[in-house]
Design a protein around this motif. Structure first.
Motif, PDB file in Angstrom:
ATOM      1  N   UNK A   1       0.839  -1.207   0.000  1.00  0.00           N
ATOM      2  CA  UNK A   1       0.000   0.000   0.000  1.00  0.00           C
ATOM      3  C   UNK A   1       0.874   1.257   0.000  1.00  0.00           C
ATOM      4  N   UNK A   2       1.952   1.241   0.814  1.00  0.00           N
ATOM      5  CA  UNK A   2       2.850   2.410   0.875  1.00  0.00           C
ATOM      6  C   UNK A   2       3.486   2.680  -0.484  1.00  0.00           C
ATOM      7  N   UNK A   3       3.916   1.628  -1.147  1.00  0.00           N
ATOM      8  CA  UNK A   3       4.545   1.760  -2.461  1.00  0.00           C
ATOM      9  C   UNK A   3       3.557   2.338  -3.476  1.00  0.00           C
ATOM     10  N   UNK A   4       2.316   1.833  -3.415  1.00  0.00           N
ATOM     11  CA  UNK A   4       1.291   2.286  -4.365  1.00  0.00           C
ATOM     12  C   UNK A   4       0.959   3.761  -4.153  1.00  0.00           C
ATOM     13  N   UNK A   5       0.962   4.211  -2.898  1.00  0.00           N
ATOM     14  CA  UNK A   5       0.588   5.594  -2.605  1.00  0.00           C
ATOM     15  C   UNK A   5       1.758   6.571  -2.622  1.00  0.00           C
ATOM     16  N   UNK A   6       2.965   6.058  -2.776  1.00  0.00           N
ATOM     17  CA  UNK A   6       4.136   6.935  -2.678  1.00  0.00           C
ATOM     18  C   UNK A   6       4.113   8.098  -3.683  1.00  0.00           C
ATOM     19  N   UNK A   7       3.788   7.854  -4.957  1.00  0.00           N
ATOM     20  CA  UNK A   7       3.752   8.986  -5.906  1.00  0.00           C
ATOM     21  C   UNK A   7       2.773  10.082  -5.467  1.00  0.00           C
ATOM     22  N   UNK A   8       1.618   9.681  -4.954  1.00  0.00           N
ATOM     23  CA  UNK A   8       0.620  10.657  -4.491  1.00  0.00           C
ATOM     24  C   UNK A   8       1.162  11.409  -3.276  1.00  0.00           C
ATOM     25  N   UNK A   9       1.778  10.680  -2.351  1.00  0.00           N
ATOM     26  CA  UNK A   9       2.381  11.275  -1.158  1.00  0.00           C
ATOM     27  C   UNK A   9       3.455  12.297  -1.562  1.00  0.00           C
ATOM     28  N   UNK A  10       4.313  11.892  -2.478  1.00  0.00           N
ATOM     29  CA  UNK A  10       5.396  12.746  -2.962  1.00  0.00           C
ATOM     30  C   UNK A  10       4.828  14.029  -3.582  1.00  0.00           C
ATOM     31  N   UNK A  11       3.785  13.874  -4.380  1.00  0.00           N
ATOM     32  CA  UNK A  11       3.149  15.009  -5.055  1.00  0.00           C
ATOM     33  C   UNK A  11       2.588  15.985  -4.024  1.00  0.00           C
ATOM     34  N   UNK A  12       1.854  15.454  -3.040  1.00  0.00           N
ATOM     35  CA  UNK A  12       1.220  16.308  -2.031  1.00  0.00           C
ATOM     36  C   UNK A  12       2.276  17.070  -1.219  1.00  0.00           C
ATOM     37  N   UNK A  13       3.343  16.362  -0.811  1.00  0.00           N
ATOM     38  CA  UNK A  13       4.405  17.018  -0.028  1.00  0.00           C
ATOM     39  C   UNK A  13       5.084  18.101  -0.865  1.00  0.00           C
ATOM     40  N   UNK A  14       5.357  17.803  -2.127  1.00  0.00           N
ATOM     41  CA  UNK A  14       6.029  18.772  -2.997  1.00  0.00           C
ATOM     42  C   UNK A  14       5.172  20.047  -3.163  1.00  0.00           C
ATOM     43  N   UNK A  15       3.867  19.842  -3.384  1.00  0.00           N
ATOM     44  CA  UNK A  15       2.984  20.979  -3.628  1.00  0.00           C
ATOM     45  C   UNK A  15       2.716  21.776  -2.348  1.00  0.00           C
ATOM     46  N   UNK A  16       2.372  21.075  -1.273  1.00  0.00           N
ATOM     47  CA  UNK A  16       1.915  21.790  -0.072  1.00  0.00           C
ATOM     48  C   UNK A  16       3.042  22.187   0.877  1.00  0.00           C
ATOM     49  N   UNK A  17       4.080  21.357   1.000  1.00  0.00           N
ATOM     50  CA  UNK A  17       5.156  21.660   1.956  1.00  0.00           C
ATOM     51  C   UNK A  17       6.325  22.374   1.271  1.00  0.00           C
ATOM     52  N   UNK A  18       6.849  21.781   0.199  1.00  0.00           N
ATOM     53  CA  UNK A  18       8.053  22.339  -0.434  1.00  0.00           C
ATOM     54  C   UNK A  18       7.758  23.650  -1.172  1.00  0.00           C
ATOM     55  N   UNK A  19       6.581  23.748  -1.792  1.00  0.00           N
ATOM     56  CA  UNK A  19       6.238  24.980  -2.503  1.00  0.00           C
ATOM     57  C   UNK A  19       5.354  25.903  -1.662  1.00  0.00           C
ATOM     58  N   UNK A  20       5.391  25.732  -0.358  1.00  0.00           N
ATOM     59  CA  UNK A  20       4.677  26.599   0.575  1.00  0.00           C
ATOM     60  C   UNK A  20       5.113  28.040   0.356  1.00  0.00           C
ATOM     61  N   UNK A  21       4.141  28.936   0.173  1.00  0.00           N
ATOM     62  CA  UNK A  21       4.492  30.349   0.013  1.00  0.00           C
ATOM     63  C   UNK A  21       4.681  30.955   1.395  1.00  0.00           C
ATOM     64  N   UNK A  22       5.884  31.436   1.725  1.00  0.00           N
ATOM     65  CA  UNK A  22       6.123  31.964   3.070  1.00  0.00           C
ATOM     66  C   UNK A  22       5.185  33.140   3.370  1.00  0.00           C
ATOM     67  N   UNK A  23       4.631  33.139   4.567  1.00  0.00           N
ATOM     68  CA  UNK A  23       3.721  34.237   4.934  1.00  0.00           C
ATOM     69  C   UNK A  23       3.901  34.580   6.408  1.00  0.00           C
ATOM     70  N   UNK A  24       3.279  35.661   6.818  1.00  0.00           N
ATOM     71  CA  UNK A  24       3.416  36.100   8.204  1.00  0.00           C
ATOM     72  C   UNK A  24       2.059  36.078   8.877  1.00  0.00           C
ATOM     73  N   UNK A  25       2.084  35.691  10.138  1.00  0.00           N
ATOM     74  CA  UNK A  25       0.882  35.765  10.962  1.00  0.00           C
ATOM     75  C   UNK A  25       1.246  36.735  12.076  1.00  0.00           C
ATOM     76  N   UNK A  26       1.001  38.031  11.839  1.00  0.00           N
ATOM     77  CA  UNK A  26       1.475  39.055  12.771  1.00  0.00           C
ATOM     78  C   UNK A  26       2.995  39.018  12.804  1.00  0.00           C
ATOM     79  N   UNK A  27       3.569  38.831  14.002  1.00  0.00           N
ATOM     80  CA  UNK A  27       5.026  38.835  14.097  1.00  0.00           C
ATOM     81  C   UNK A  27       5.658  37.484  13.738  1.00  0.00           C
ATOM     82  N   UNK A  28       4.827  36.458  13.552  1.00  0.00           N
ATOM     83  CA  UNK A  28       5.367  35.115  13.317  1.00  0.00           C
ATOM     84  C   UNK A  28       5.506  34.824  11.826  1.00  0.00           C
ATOM     85  N   UNK A  29       6.719  34.415  11.428  1.00  0.00           N
ATOM     86  CA  UNK A  29       6.944  34.027  10.041  1.00  0.00           C
ATOM     87  C   UNK A  29       6.551  32.570   9.866  1.00  0.00           C
TER      88      UNK A  29
END
Ligand SMILES: [Zn+2]
Ligand SMILES: [Zn+2]
Length: 237
Positions: free
Chosen positions: A75-103
């Motif tokens: 199951x892990x092997x089958x889902x790995x491409x989807x996992x990789x895609x989600x991490x790349x899009x949401x975590x690695x390409x995260x647009x840096x932003x500020x929440x008040x004083x917190x980056x």
């Protein structure tokens, strides 16, 4: 007219030309063996491999083999491409932003932006050491406590570290001058190179080509895709 010997300018120009020749020769002759030698000079493969060895030893000691020890890796092997895609899009390409004083930014996102700026910089290709250390601790804790039995947790740990090594090696190799030979690796190579040099909004899978990207609609025809002005400097538009 006699040639003046060892004029500083000429000597320097010759030296520079020789360095360039050597570099070209090195690029042409980059074998898989040499590429692997360089791979081993970075901490990430060692950190992941050490965890893998520990998990294998633990798994053998624990025993208690069941059908789920085949099912979970499949199951892990089958889902790995989807996992990789989600991490790349949401975590690695995260647009840096500020929440008040917190980056709101992460080491993973920051280093990935640097990786897009300079895709040939080898240390930037690997998972950043600080994040990887934390990740390994979390994975070991998950293996120990998040599964109905320890054996299955260790099977999970073996699978995830193997996938991690596969990811690091493939991503590293794509960014070296090693020229793809087989058609399967050529497709993976092209996919990730398009992501870096054509358009960063597409081709998010790294170890496969046309799997998760097709599923999520990020697998366009490169010929009719415009070259993005922000592929090197993410979020700069
Ligand atoms: Zn890359
Ligand atoms: Zn990227």
């Amino acid at each position: 007219m006699t040639k003046s010997k060892a004029e500083p300018d000429t000597v320097e120009a010759h030296a520079r030309a020789k360095v360039r020749r050597d570099e070209r020769a090195l690029r042409r002759g980059l074998t898989l063996g040499r590429a692997f030698g360089e791979f081993l000079r970075h901490p990430s493969p060692w950190m992941i491999a050490t965890t893998l060895v520990g998990a294998v030893i633990g798994r053998v000691v624990v025993g208690d083999w069941q059908t789920s020890d085949l099912l979970v890796p499949a199951v892990m092997l089958a889902f790995f491409p989807v996992f990789e895609w989600i991490v790349h899009v949401t975590v690695l390409h995260w647009r840096p932003r500020r929440l008040g004083p917190i980056a709101l930014d992460s080491e993973l996102a920051r280093k990935h932006r640097e990786h897009h700026v300079d895709p040939r910089n080898i240390p930037l290709i690997f998972i950043p050491t600080k994040t990887l250390s934390a990740l390994i601790v979390v994975l070991i804790a998950s293996a120990a406590f998040a599964f109905p039995r320890l054996g299955l947790g260790l099977t999970f740990l073996i699978t995830i570290t193997l996938l991690g090594l596969g990811y690091e090696w493939t991503h590293y190799l794509v960014h070296t001058d090693y020229k793809p030979k087989g058609s399967l690796y050529r497709a993976v190579w092209r996919n990730h190179r398009h992501h870096h040099y054509k358009n960063e909004h597409y081709w998010f899978t790294v170890t496969t080509s046309g799997t998760a990207d097709r599923l999520f609609g990020t697998y366009p025809d490169p010929a009719s895709t415009e070259t993005s002005p922000t592929a090197r400097n993410l979020h700069s538009a």
